[in-house]
Design an enzyme around this catalytic site. Structure first.
Site, PDB file in Angstrom:
ATOM      1  N   GLU A 286       0.811  -1.223   0.000  1.00 31.85           N
ATOM      2  CA  GLU A 286       0.000   0.000   0.000  1.00 31.85           C
ATOM      3  C   GLU A 286       0.840   1.267   0.000  1.00 31.85           C
ATOM      4  O   GLU A 286       0.686   2.118   0.883  1.00 31.85           O
ATOM      5  CB  GLU A 286      -0.891   0.026   1.247  1.00 31.85           C
ATOM      6  CG  GLU A 286      -1.854  -1.118   1.374  1.00 31.85           C
ATOM      7  CD  GLU A 286      -2.615  -1.086   2.697  1.00 31.85           C
ATOM      8  OE1 GLU A 286      -2.226  -0.338   3.623  1.00 31.85           O
ATOM      9  OE2 GLU A 286      -3.589  -1.833   2.808  1.00 31.85           O
ATOM     10  N   TYR A 329       4.882  18.301  11.410  1.00 31.14           N
ATOM     11  CA  TYR A 329       5.855  17.244  11.738  1.00 31.14           C
ATOM     12  C   TYR A 329       7.291  17.749  11.793  1.00 31.14           C
ATOM     13  O   TYR A 329       8.218  16.943  11.897  1.00 31.14           O
ATOM     14  CB  TYR A 329       5.826  16.130  10.678  1.00 31.14           C
ATOM     15  CG  TYR A 329       4.459  15.629  10.307  1.00 31.14           C
ATOM     16  CD1 TYR A 329       3.676  14.926  11.219  1.00 31.14           C
ATOM     17  CD2 TYR A 329       3.952  15.835   9.027  1.00 31.14           C
ATOM     18  CE1 TYR A 329       2.431  14.448  10.859  1.00 31.14           C
ATOM     19  CE2 TYR A 329       2.702  15.357   8.666  1.00 31.14           C
ATOM     20  CZ  TYR A 329       1.944  14.671   9.586  1.00 31.14           C
ATOM     21  OH  TYR A 329       0.712  14.202   9.221  1.00 31.14           O
ATOM     22  N   CYS A 356      -1.332  33.833   9.871  1.00 27.78           N
ATOM     23  CA  CYS A 356      -1.064  34.713  10.991  1.00 27.78           C
ATOM     24  C   CYS A 356      -0.734  33.917  12.244  1.00 27.78           C
ATOM     25  O   CYS A 356      -1.487  33.935  13.217  1.00 27.78           O
ATOM     26  CB  CYS A 356      -2.295  35.586  11.194  1.00 27.78           C
ATOM     27  SG  CYS A 356      -1.843  37.251  11.522  1.00 27.78           S
TER      28      CYS A 356
HETATM   29  N1  LLP Z   1      -1.637   2.040   4.503  1.00 26.97           N
HETATM   30  C1  LLP Z   1      -2.154   2.524   5.637  1.00 26.97           C
HETATM   31  C2  LLP Z   1      -3.096   1.709   6.398  1.00 26.97           C
HETATM   32  C3  LLP Z   1      -1.805   3.833   6.071  1.00 26.97           C
HETATM   33  O1  LLP Z   1      -2.321   4.299   7.192  1.00 26.97           O
HETATM   34  C4  LLP Z   1      -0.909   4.611   5.299  1.00 26.97           C
HETATM   35  C5  LLP Z   1      -0.524   5.956   5.732  1.00 26.97           C
HETATM   36  C6  LLP Z   1      -0.404   4.052   4.121  1.00 26.97           C
HETATM   37  C7  LLP Z   1      -0.781   2.761   3.751  1.00 26.97           C
HETATM   38  C8  LLP Z   1       0.527   4.804   3.203  1.00 26.97           C
HETATM   39  O2  LLP Z   1       1.731   5.129   3.807  1.00 26.97           O
HETATM   40  P1  LLP Z   1       2.895   5.810   2.935  1.00 26.97           P
HETATM   41  O3  LLP Z   1       3.364   4.790   1.919  1.00 26.97           O
HETATM   42  O4  LLP Z   1       2.333   6.995   2.263  1.00 26.97           O
HETATM   43  O5  LLP Z   1       3.918   6.156   3.933  1.00 26.97           O
HETATM   44  N2  LLP Z   1       0.429  12.855   6.871  1.00 26.97           N
HETATM   45  C9  LLP Z   1       1.671  12.162   7.131  1.00 26.97           C
HETATM   46  C10 LLP Z   1       1.638  10.730   6.700  1.00 26.97           C
HETATM   47  C11 LLP Z   1       0.526   9.936   7.317  1.00 26.97           C
HETATM   48  C12 LLP Z   1       0.484   8.518   6.843  1.00 26.97           C
HETATM   49  C13 LLP Z   1      -0.777   7.846   7.258  1.00 26.97           C
HETATM   50  N3  LLP Z   1      -0.914   6.502   6.822  1.00 26.97           N
HETATM   51  C14 LLP Z   1       2.801  12.937   6.459  1.00 26.97           C
HETATM   52  O6  LLP Z   1       2.553  14.007   5.913  1.00 26.97           O
HETATM   53  O7  LLP Z   1       3.962  12.533   6.515  1.00 26.97           O
END
Ligand code: LLP
Length: 433
Positions: A286, A329, A356
């Protein structure tokens, strides 16, 4: 720089063969720019890294990273399924993108009854996150007289060694079902007439830059798969290893490639399949960030240059309402001056957003050439978790988005207007007197 991002003979930044300064001039700023070919390239790289070593691999792209419809259609054309988590993402995946139900896995946490009902109605795989959710789903299936296709999200209790907000498989995380309860939930599901058990899932975190936590978690997960076979005689059709592969936001930061990850994990998986004498399951992955993260840039324009006695600020027409990651973050997004790519850095400055709030600094202590009002700042690697996390805070409309490919561009999201900020609001008549 990145392969799709170059400098032309005017000293301007280009992306997908399009001059970024021209885009800023013609379409105004702030502007998200997405490179189509880069998304395709990254998808293919990721898919082939795993499928060259393992016969049955399916990619369920994590919609949460970026649901711009053009991006999702690109990924559909490439063959991606979807990892989704809400009614909205379900609607987009089924009705707007037209994915087949079996290509969609619904992995929300704290799913509402309505979400469970809709997922059941649409026949997508429901990835159960809690014992309580399992019981509610069984109730809903009984009531509707319909069978659900399910898997369980397991929390493997490993540290992904990433930002605390991005770690999801820790012992104390809110996600998933712990090893101690796994046999219990699968037994309960097996005993129900309304559940068809298809798989098992984990997702340990995001922006992961080492194979080690994946190795540990994958090994644990396959031991659980073996135990399910031994104790309950359950053969799973798929094992979903989640997403999380990091990208290189900073040039000198550690990173791993999909090939590194596949090379580390596939031998473990093959060994475990043998050790536990289990059928070879389909491997689901994923990825979100890896596929779309470095495909996009955010263009904004310098409005104010402020030299205080203590610091120099470059003030731009974007803020954390449209690029939240630095503030939320402490994330780093490289910034360049798109119209001065050939100029040497001369000083260190902070790039200040226009929200702001003191925290709204999009880049700290950045080495940049001499910056003046009117210059175009480009933030790089903003394809994942950026436009999708944009808000209208400070009553600022969200930006436009444009797709580039082979030197041409197409608008894929109109810029919001100030009227758009208000469309859903109602004012009781008595307040207008
Ligand atoms: N599968 C599940 C169940 C997830 O919760 C997530 C991400 C992914 C796959 C995909 O993960 P990736 O390959 O994109 O790392 N907003 C945060 C990232 C939050 C990720 C949440 N879950 C940021 O800006 O770094």
């Amino acid at each position: 720089m990145r392969p799709h991002i170059k400098v032309n003979d005017m000293g301007h930044l280009t992306i997908g063969g399009v001059d970024a300064v021209k885009l800023a001039d013609e379409l105004d700023t702030p502007l998200y720019v997405v490179d189509e070919n880069r998304i395709r390239e990254r998808y293919r790289e990721f898919y082939s890294a795993f499928s060259s070593l393992y016969p049955k691999v399916e990619i369920k792209y994590a919609y949460k990273a970026n649901t711009s419809l053009a991006v999702l259609h690109i990924l559909r054309q490439e063959g991606a399924g979807a990892d989704i988590l809400s009614e909205g993402e379900l609607y987009i995946a089924r009705k707007k993108i037209g994915l087949e139900a079996e290509n969609i896995i619904f992995t929300g946490n704290n799913k509402t009854d309505r979400e469970l009902e809709l997922a059941l109605e649409e026949d997508v795989i429901i990835n159960i996150d809690a014992v309580h959710e399992l019981e509610r789903l069984i109730g809903i299936c009984e009531e509707k007289g319909k069978e659900a296709k399910i898997s369980f999200r397991v929390n493997p209790s490993v540290s992904p060694m990433t930002h605390p907000h991005l770690a999801t498989g820790l012992r104390k995380s809110k996600f998933g079902i712990h090893e101690e309860d796994v046999i219990k939930v699968y037994r309960r599901a097996k005993d129900s007439d309304y559940l068809r058990i298809l798989g098992i899932h984990m997702h340990i975190g995001s922006q992961i830059t080492s194979t080690q936590p994946y190795e540990e978690a994958t090994s644990k997960l396959f031991d659980i798969v073996g135990k399910l076979k031994r104790v309950l005689e359950i053969d799973l059709e798929f094992v979903d290893l989640g997403g999380g592969l990091g990208i290189r936001y900073e040039r000198d930061s550690p990173y791993i490639t999909p090939t590194d990850l596949a090379n580390a994990l596939i031998p473990i998986i093959k060994r475990k399949i043998k050790e536990h004498s289990i059928e070879e399951p389909t491997l689901y992955l994923e990825p979100g960030r890896y596929i779309v993260g470095d495909s996009s840039i955010l263009l904004c324009r310098v409005s104010t240059v402020k030299q205080t006695p203590y610091k120099k600020f470059i003030g731009v027409d974007a803020g954390f309402h449209i690029l939240l990651r630095p503030v939320l973050y402490g994330a780093y997004h490289e910034a360049v001056i798109a119209n001065k790519m050939n100029q040497e850095p001369v000083e260190r400055v902070d790039i200040a957003g226009n929200v702001c709030e003191s925290g709204d600094i999009l880049g700290r202590d950045r080495r940049l050439p001499n910056v003046e009002a009117g210059d175009v700042v480009a933030f790089l690697d903003v394809g994942a978790y950026c436009i999708i996390m944009a808000s209208q805070y400070n009553s600022r409309p969200r930006p436009a988005e444009v797709l580039v490919r082979d030197g041409k561009y197409e608008l894929i999201r109109e810029r919001e207007s100030v009227e758009d900020l208000l469309v859903k609001q109602r004012v009781p008549r008595r307040l207008l007197e």
